[in-house]
Design an enzyme around this catalytic site. Structure first.
Site, PDB file in Angstrom:
ATOM      1  N   HIS A  85       0.858  -1.182   0.000  1.00 63.26           N
ATOM      2  CA  HIS A  85       0.000   0.000   0.000  1.00 63.26           C
ATOM      3  C   HIS A  85       0.892   1.228   0.000  1.00 63.26           C
ATOM      4  O   HIS A  85       1.950   1.244   0.652  1.00 63.26           O
ATOM      5  CB  HIS A  85      -0.889   0.052   1.240  1.00 63.26           C
ATOM      6  CG  HIS A  85      -1.865  -1.076   1.332  1.00 63.26           C
ATOM      7  ND1 HIS A  85      -2.788  -1.363   0.361  1.00 63.26           N
ATOM      8  CD2 HIS A  85      -2.069  -1.997   2.314  1.00 63.26           C
ATOM      9  CE1 HIS A  85      -3.511  -2.408   0.722  1.00 63.26           C
ATOM     10  NE2 HIS A  85      -3.094  -2.818   1.906  1.00 63.26           N
ATOM     11  N   ALA A 190      -8.134  -2.494  -2.567  1.00 68.45           N
ATOM     12  CA  ALA A 190      -7.247  -1.379  -2.890  1.00 68.45           C
ATOM     13  C   ALA A 190      -7.139  -1.247  -4.405  1.00 68.45           C
ATOM     14  O   ALA A 190      -6.827  -2.220  -5.101  1.00 68.45           O
ATOM     15  CB  ALA A 190      -5.863  -1.605  -2.286  1.00 68.45           C
ATOM     16  N   CYS A 206       0.941 -10.798  -3.919  1.00 68.82           N
ATOM     17  CA  CYS A 206      -0.065 -11.819  -3.612  1.00 68.82           C
ATOM     18  C   CYS A 206       0.516 -13.230  -3.666  1.00 68.82           C
ATOM     19  O   CYS A 206      -0.218 -14.217  -3.822  1.00 68.82           O
ATOM     20  CB  CYS A 206      -1.266 -11.698  -4.551  1.00 68.82           C
ATOM     21  SG  CYS A 206      -2.006 -10.050  -4.523  1.00 68.82           S
TER      22      CYS A 206
END
Length: 242
Positions: A85, A190, A206
């Protein structure tokens, strides 16, 4: 229950615009809200962006964090592996009661992804689901094409394993990770708008080595963060209120 079947819920979601906030503090605030919310309190949708941070889900393996450098790594209790993020990314955290809204986790995930797909469509971009891999993806050679992906999810026999994801020709533009406790959700989705994408090269996004991550700016769509955030919030509010 069929996807997006109408079950109006009163009261609707209350949106909270947090601005740019520290991830670890927000994570704790979400847990506190879910644990302490009484039945008469309004459910909420938190919209924010974060300072640079890598987050590691419950299934996360440290070896997928290749070179964090000066970016902190924060273990979390959401599902999934590692993601990043940072500024220029719209992060949405729906804090809702699935039991009250009368749908299950699988449909909740579908609705989160659908909100991203509709937000992208507002901007002329075609978002895609990929079998076996939550999140939303775009074609790298033509993000505006409506052609159906060969990798799209298909109906499978009950009990059959999820297919191995195929990311050929695709870039990931939105990540999803959730937690459900006593029917109440936190964490969320997101959407990459206009970011420094270099930190994604320091991880296996991921948990997939070589998975390319993109944002709207790199596929040729210039949109202010506020506009993208308001579009996503509007779609989430509609889709989670039925």
């Amino acid at each position: 229950m069929s996807a997006l079947a109408a079950h109006p819920v009163d009261p609707p979601l209350t949106a909270r615009w947090l601005g740019r906030v520290d991830y670890a503090t927000t994570f704790q605030n979400m847990k506190d809200f879910v644990a302490q919310r009484t039945p008469d309190q309004r459910e909420q949708l938190w919209i924010c962006e974060h300072d640079p941070v890598f987050t590691l889900g419950l299934a996360g393996r440290p070896e997928h964090v290749l070179a964090p450098g000066d970016i902190p790594v924060v273990p979390t209790d959401r599902g999934g592996q590692v993601t990043y993020h940072g500024p220029g990314q719209v992060v949405a955290y729906p804090l809702i009661d699935l039991q009250a809204r009368r749908y299950f986790v699988k449909e909740y995930v579908h609705r989160l992804e659908e909100a991203v797909i509709r937000t992208l469509a507002d901007l002329g971009v075609t978002g895609h689901r990929v079998a076996g891999a939550p999140g939303i993806y775009v074609r790298l050679d033509d993000p505006f094409s409506h052609a159906v992906l060969l990798q799209k999810p298909q109906q499978r026999a009950p009990g059959s394993p999820a297919p191995q994801p195929d990311f050929t020709g695709l870039g990931k533009i939105a990540a999803l990770g959730i937690k459900v406790s006593q029917h109440r959700t936190y964490h969320g989705v997101a959407l990459n708008v206009a970011m420094d994408l270099q930190p994604f090269s320091r991880i296996n996004p991921c948990g997939y080595a070589g998975l390319k991550t993109v944002d709207l700016s790199t596929i040729g769509v210039s949109v202010p963060w506020d506009d993208a955030a308001r579009q996503l919030a509007a779609h989430l509010t509609r889709l989670l209120a039925v």
